[in-house]
Design an enzyme around this catalytic site. Structure first.
Site, PDB file in Angstrom:
ATOM      1  N   ARG A 297       0.292  -1.003   0.305  1.00 31.33           N
ATOM      2  CA  ARG A 297      -0.001  -0.090   0.069  1.00 31.33           C
ATOM      3  C   ARG A 297       1.046   1.561  -0.142  1.00 31.33           C
ATOM      4  O   ARG A 297       1.759   1.192   0.534  1.00 31.33           O
ATOM      5  CB  ARG A 297      -0.914  -0.226   1.539  1.00 31.33           C
ATOM      6  CG  ARG A 297      -0.513   0.474   2.786  1.00 31.33           C
ATOM      7  CD  ARG A 297      -1.216   0.563   3.817  1.00 31.33           C
ATOM      8  NE  ARG A 297      -1.868  -0.669   3.429  1.00 31.33           N
ATOM      9  CZ  ARG A 297      -2.804  -0.994   5.523  1.00 31.33           C
ATOM     10  NH1 ARG A 297      -2.999  -0.329   5.935  1.00 31.33           N
ATOM     11  NH2 ARG A 297      -3.092  -2.103   4.816  1.00 31.33           N
ATOM     12  N   ASP A 341       0.988  -5.437   9.918  1.00 30.04           N
ATOM     13  CA  ASP A 341      -0.570  -5.814  10.382  1.00 30.04           C
ATOM     14  C   ASP A 341      -0.544  -6.798   9.378  1.00 30.04           C
ATOM     15  O   ASP A 341      -1.579  -8.716  10.110  1.00 30.04           O
ATOM     16  CB  ASP A 341      -0.911  -5.229  11.502  1.00 30.04           C
ATOM     17  CG  ASP A 341      -0.447  -5.654  12.825  1.00 30.04           C
ATOM     18  OD1 ASP A 341       0.431  -5.822  13.284  1.00 30.04           O
ATOM     19  OD2 ASP A 341      -0.891  -4.199  12.999  1.00 30.04           O
ATOM     20  N   GLU A 342      -0.983  -5.871   8.699  1.00 28.73           N
ATOM     21  CA  GLU A 342      -1.584  -6.565   7.224  1.00 28.73           C
ATOM     22  C   GLU A 342      -1.340  -6.610   6.177  1.00 28.73           C
ATOM     23  O   GLU A 342      -1.667  -6.581   4.877  1.00 28.73           O
ATOM     24  CB  GLU A 342      -3.201  -6.025   6.799  1.00 28.73           C
ATOM     25  CG  GLU A 342      -3.942  -5.265   8.537  1.00 28.73           C
ATOM     26  CD  GLU A 342      -4.992  -4.360   7.872  1.00 28.73           C
ATOM     27  OE1 GLU A 342      -4.995  -3.651   6.990  1.00 28.73           O
ATOM     28  OE2 GLU A 342      -5.398  -3.730   8.724  1.00 28.73           O
ATOM     29  N   CYS A 343       0.069  -7.630   6.333  1.00 22.36           N
ATOM     30  CA  CYS A 343       0.957  -8.015   5.205  1.00 22.36           C
ATOM     31  C   CYS A 343       1.316  -7.195   3.718  1.00 22.36           C
ATOM     32  O   CYS A 343       1.289  -7.972   2.783  1.00 22.36           O
ATOM     33  CB  CYS A 343       0.497  -9.394   4.499  1.00 22.36           C
ATOM     34  SG  CYS A 343       0.310 -10.596   6.208  1.00 22.36           S
TER      35      CYS A 343
END
Length: 404
Positions: A297, A341-343
Site C-alpha cells: 500500500r 500487521d495486514e501483510c
C-alpha cells in the site's frame, strides 16, 4: 481527534483519553512527543533488557485469510523476533565472520548470471593476464564481484561481500562490478530485487552526487557498450580513441554472437518496470509481490512531501524543534506498523529505502527499525543483514575493498 491514515482511509481515535501505543513494550520510539500522544507500559526499557522473552505479542494479529493469501506469512512472530534481536555488541558488529549469510566463493559465482562470465571471457581477449584491467586506460575497472575471479579465490573459501565496494547510496539489491576513477565515484552494478534470483538489470550510480540509480540495460555488455560510447566522445587522445573504438566493435560482435542485446530498454527491463510498485528517492522503485491487493500500500504522503519533512528535521535549529518536526515521520512509521500487521510489507520497504536514499546519518536508527524488518517479512533476510552491515560501515569515500 487523532487520525492515522491506512490505505487511503483515516482511522480516528477519541481524544478524551490518551490511547495506548499499539506496540506497547515493542515500541522503539523515544520521541517525547510520541510518548505524550500514546500511553506506554512503565519501564519499557528495563523490562526489555531484563527479560526479552517476556515481551508481549503484537496486538491485532492478522486474519488467517490474509496469512493464507500471503503463503502463511506470520508478521507478528517475525516482528517480535526481529525487534528482540536487533541489539548486538560493538565487537560482534565488527566481526564479519559472524554474518549469517557468509557464502563460499562457489555459491557467490553460482548466483551470477551467464553474461557476468561471458564478459570476463571477452576481457581476456583484451588483457589475458589481467582481464580486470581491460578498460583501465579509460578509467574503468572490473571489481566488486569480479575480484573473486581476479584474485583466483578458492571456490570453498568463505567470503562476506556485504560491504565490498558497496558505495554510500547502494541499496542491498545493488552489486558493484565496474568502478571508475571519476571523482564522482561512478560505478555500475547488477540489481536484483530478490537475493535468491538472478539480477534482471544493471544500474549505475555516482555516489558523490546522490542516490539516483540509472538503468544500463539487462546485461553487462549493454552497460559497457554505453560507457564506451560516452567516453570515446570525450576522449582527446587519437591513438587511445582508435584503440577503444576497435574494442567497442569487437564487444558488439561478441555480444551479438552470444545473443546479448546492447539496448538499454529491453523486454527484461520493461518487465521489471511494469512490476514497480512505487518510485523511490533513488528513482528506481521497489518491487514486491502483490496478491489479491495484499502486499503493498502506498505511503500517505508524496515523495516531495516526505523529502520536505526529512529536510526540516535535519535542518531544525535545536533538538526541541527537531522532535516536533519528527511527529510527521512518526506518523509515517505508525502507518508502516499498521501495514505490516495486514501483510502490506511493501510500505516499510518503500519508506526504508527512501530514508536510506535521503542519506543523512541522523536517520540511520530509523532505517534500522524499518528496513531490515521489511526485508525479513518479504522473505529477503539476506538483504536485512546487508543493510545492517552497511549502515555500521557506511562510507562516502571510494575506499571500499572488504576482501583484502
Amino acid at each position: 481527534m487523532i487520525s492515522v491514515t491506512m490505505g487511503g482511509k483515516s482511522r480516528k481515535r477519541p481524544s478524551t483519553d490518551i490511547p495506548d501505543c499499539k506496540y506497547g513494550l515493542d515500541c522503539y520510539q523515544k520521541n517525547p512527543q510520541h510518548r505524550k500522544k500514546f500511553r506506554h507500559p512503565e519501564s519499557v526499557t528495563e523490562q526489555k533488557n531484563a527479560n526479552p522473552e517476556s515481551v508481549t505479542e503484537l496486538k491485532n494479529a492478522n486474519p488467517e485469510s490474509v496469512s493464507e493469501q500471503k503463503n502463511n506469512l506470520t508478521p507478528e512472530k517475525e516482528i517480535s523476533d526481529f525487534q528482540n534481536n536487533t541489539e548486538t555488541t560493538e565487537s560482534q558488529e565488527k566481526i564479519s565472520s559472524e554474518a549469517k549469510f557468509a557464502e563460499t566463493v562457489g555459491e557467490v559465482l553460482k548466483s551470477m548470471p551467464a553474461d557476468f562470465f561471458e564478459f570476463w571471457n571477452f576481457c581476456k581477449t583484451i588483457n589475458e593476464l589481467k582481464p580486470e584491467d581491460a578498460f583501465s586506460e579509460l578509467g574503468l575497472q572490473l571489481t566488486g564481484i569480479y575480484d573473486i575471479l581476479s584474485k583466483q579465490l578458492s571456490k570453498t573459501k568463505k567470503v562476506v561481500l556485504h560491504c565490498h565496494y558497496r558505495y554510500y547510496y547502494d541499496p542491498p539489491e545493488f552489486q558493484t562490478v565496474i568502478t571508475s576513477s571519476d571523482k564522482d565515484l561512478y560505478h555500475i552494478g547488477y540489481f536484483r530485487d530478490e537475493p535468491d534470483k538472478h539480477p534482471s538489470v544493471l544500474v549505475s550510480n555516482s555516489a558523490a552526487s546522490g542516490p539516483k540509480l540509472t538503468l544500463k540495460g539487462d546485461n553487462i555488455f549493454a552497460a559497457m557498450n554505453t560507457e564506451l560510447t560516452g567516453r570515446l566522445k570525450k576522449l582527446k587522445q587519437t591513438a587511445l580513441r582508435n584503440k577503444f573504438s576497435k574494442t567497442q566493435e569487437n564487444l558488439q560482435k561478441y555480444a551479438k554472437g552470444k545473443k546479448y542485446s546492447l539496448e538499454i530498454s529491453t523486454a527484461k527491463t520493461k518487465a521489471r518496470s511494469k512490476k514497480v510498485n512505487s518510485k523511490t528517492f533513488n528513482d528506481f522503485g521497489i518491487v514486491v509481490p502483490v496478491a489479491n491487493d495484499v502486499g503493498y500500500r502506498p505511503l500517505p504522503d508524496s515523495n516531495a512531501t516526505v523529502k520536505s519533512v526529512l529536510k526540516r528535521i535535519v535542518s531544525a535549529e535545536d533538538e526541541n524543534k527537531r522532535l516536533e518536526m519528527e511527529e510527521s515521520l512518526d506518523e509515517l512509521i505508525t502507518n508502516v506498523q499498521f501495514a505490516n500487521d495486514e501483510c502490506d510489507f511493501g510500505m516499510g520497504l518503500e519508506l526504508g529505502i527512501d530514508l536510506f536514499a535521503f542519506g543523512d546519518p541522523y536517520f540511520h536508527s530509523h532505517i534500522l527499525s524499518i528496513l531490515p524488518l521489511a526485508y525479513k517479512l518479504l522473505n529477503r533476510p539476506k538483504y536485512a543483514e546487508v543493510v545492517e552491515f552497511h549502515l555500521r560501515n557506511r562510507k562516502k569515500s571510494g575506499d571500499l575493498n572488504a576482501l583484502d
